[in-house]
Scaffold this motif. Sequence first.
Motif, short mmCIF file in Angstrom:
data_model
loop_
_atom_site.label_atom_id
_atom_site.label_comp_id
_atom_site.label_asym_id
_atom_site.label_seq_id
_atom_site.Cartn_x
_atom_site.Cartn_y
_atom_site.Cartn_z
N ASN A 56 0.70 -1.14 0.07
CA ASN A 56 0.08 -0.02 -0.10
C ASN A 56 0.73 1.23 0.12
OD1 ASN A 56 -2.39 1.41 -0.17
ND2 ASN A 56 -2.49 1.25 2.33
N LYS A 57 1.82 1.24 -0.75
CA LYS A 57 2.79 2.41 -1.02
C LYS A 57 2.37 3.34 -1.98
CE LYS A 57 6.70 -0.48 0.58
NZ LYS A 57 8.17 -1.23 -0.09
N ARG A 58 2.48 4.57 -1.57
CA ARG A 58 2.27 5.62 -2.36
C ARG A 58 3.25 5.84 -3.56
NH1 ARG A 58 4.26 10.70 -3.60
NH2 ARG A 58 5.92 10.55 -1.99
N VAL A 66 12.49 7.71 -12.05
CA VAL A 66 13.33 6.81 -11.77
C VAL A 66 12.78 6.28 -10.25
CG1 VAL A 66 15.76 6.54 -10.92
CG2 VAL A 66 15.19 8.03 -12.96
N ALA A 67 12.78 7.05 -9.48
CA ALA A 67 12.00 6.64 -8.12
C ALA A 67 10.80 5.66 -8.33
CB ALA A 67 11.67 7.88 -7.27
N ARG A 68 9.93 5.97 -9.20
CA ARG A 68 8.68 4.98 -9.70
C ARG A 68 9.41 3.73 -10.11
NH1 ARG A 68 6.37 9.19 -12.43
NH2 ARG A 68 6.90 7.95 -14.25
N LEU A 69 10.34 3.50 -10.92
CA LEU A 69 10.81 2.27 -11.32
C LEU A 69 11.56 1.49 -10.21
CD1 LEU A 69 11.89 3.42 -14.74
CD2 LEU A 69 10.01 1.99 -14.16
N LYS A 70 12.39 2.52 -9.41
CA LYS A 70 13.20 1.77 -8.26
C LYS A 70 12.36 1.13 -7.33
CE LYS A 70 16.90 2.61 -5.42
NZ LYS A 70 16.43 2.05 -4.04
N GLN A 71 11.26 1.90 -6.98
CA GLN A 71 10.20 1.30 -5.89
C GLN A 71 9.81 -0.04 -6.35
OE1 GLN A 71 5.97 2.67 -5.90
NE2 GLN A 71 6.54 3.23 -3.66
N ARG A 72 9.50 -0.28 -7.68
CA ARG A 72 8.84 -1.52 -8.47
C ARG A 72 9.98 -2.41 -8.36
NH1 ARG A 72 4.46 0.90 -12.63
NH2 ARG A 72 4.26 2.56 -11.21
N LEU A 101 16.07 -1.74 -20.83
CA LEU A 101 14.80 -1.36 -19.96
C LEU A 101 15.21 -1.59 -18.44
CD1 LEU A 101 11.95 -3.02 -22.27
CD2 LEU A 101 12.38 -0.60 -22.06
N TYR A 102 14.78 -0.61 -17.70
CA TYR A 102 14.93 -0.11 -16.17
C TYR A 102 14.49 -1.68 -15.45
CZ TYR A 102 16.12 1.79 -11.61
OH TYR A 102 16.29 1.95 -10.60
N LEU A 103 13.40 -1.98 -15.80
CA LEU A 103 12.75 -3.23 -15.08
C LEU A 103 13.36 -4.48 -15.47
CD1 LEU A 103 10.81 -1.06 -13.74
CD2 LEU A 103 9.05 -3.06 -13.81
N VAL A 104 13.69 -4.62 -16.95
CA VAL A 104 14.33 -5.90 -17.18
C VAL A 104 15.81 -5.84 -16.73
CG1 VAL A 104 15.24 -7.09 -19.44
CG2 VAL A 104 12.97 -5.64 -19.25
N LYS A 105 16.22 -4.74 -16.44
CA LYS A 105 17.92 -4.87 -16.29
C LYS A 105 17.75 -5.12 -14.75
CE LYS A 105 22.13 -2.13 -16.43
NZ LYS A 105 22.54 -0.82 -16.94
N LYS A 106 17.15 -4.53 -13.92
CA LYS A 106 17.35 -4.57 -12.21
C LYS A 106 16.57 -5.33 -11.49
CE LYS A 106 19.74 -0.71 -12.36
NZ LYS A 106 21.13 -0.69 -11.78
#
Length: 357
Positions: free
Chosen positions: A207-209, A215-221, A300-305
């Motif tokens: 339940n995180k905002r 970048v912060a959005r992608l890092k959060q995921r 792609l950030y999510l693919v890489k991280k």
Amino acid sequence: MKYIFSYRFRAVGLLVVAISFTMSAFSQDTIHTVVAERGDGILSLLRKQGVNPYDHYDDFISMNIENLRDSVHLYAGRTYKIPNANLDTVEVVDSIQRKTKEIKKIEGKRYAIFGKGHETVIPNSEKLKDAVYYLVSGHGGPDPGAMATYGGKSIAEDEYAYDITLRLAKELLSHGARVYIIIRDENDGIRDERILEIDHDEVAYPNKRIPLNQVARLKQRVDIVNNLHRKNRGKYQRLIVTHIDSRSVGQNIDVFFYHHEKSRNGKKLAESIHKTFLKKYKKYQPNRTYSGTFEDRTSLYLVKKTHPAMTFIEVGNIQNKKDQRRILEPENRQALAKWISEGVLLDYELGEIGPIR
């Protein structure tokens, strides 16, 4: 059967009744037909006939393929065959030869996140009972993603990617998987409208905002998925990310799948879903060439991280009119989810290849 899901649910019992039938019931050749009315879609037509639209969607298309526009759309005024759903409501008895009456209880579970009318998940199998899936729909919260206009109204990528993701989650749960929906909206649920209203109240699991900064959005995921991946260490785990592309208005694209260049299991997952789409297009749209591909795209950030083996899916171009039909029609969104789930089942059946990634 045990379902583990990151949301509260209530068990619901569905009674299935088998009443006085003989061998002759299985030899009936009568086919029920109905005339489509203006505004009918495959889902609504099947519902009106008392047939579960999600269980019999593929059957309906197979029976009526020559009478459908683009293999998925009805023509008003034409007659359509309705799949025989008797076997959904009749349990096999000890002896078909003698008349009998039997009541069997099938346990379903309710997940409020799927919304009214869609919350109950009926088990289909236990094929994925040892598998864990993380589902991420693109954008959400302060970021609606790609935007376009249809019929004078704004449409946003995140709403349609989320709807497809929910439908996929329900399919996977029905086969016994453990499913985490990473981007979630408590009040949207699965929606059967063409125009999905835009809001910005999505949150990240649990339940995180969702941050405004990209970048912060992608890092959060990434952090959420990787933390869950560690907690589920040793289990079969996969990540599926769903996006809708935004290119030039005139560019019509097919469904594309991306994976990490060094991930053999990620490549296998993308390839399994891609094979399923090739098979479906060949069956339902034999006169149309499917040009979607699967390829590595580690940039792609999510693919890489992210740590689990994964596939990143682009389901169409929201700017293109032809692709909009694929995205806006609820029947098409259901078909996309169904076909992705079948590819996921194929991937699981093929097993792991070497390291987790």
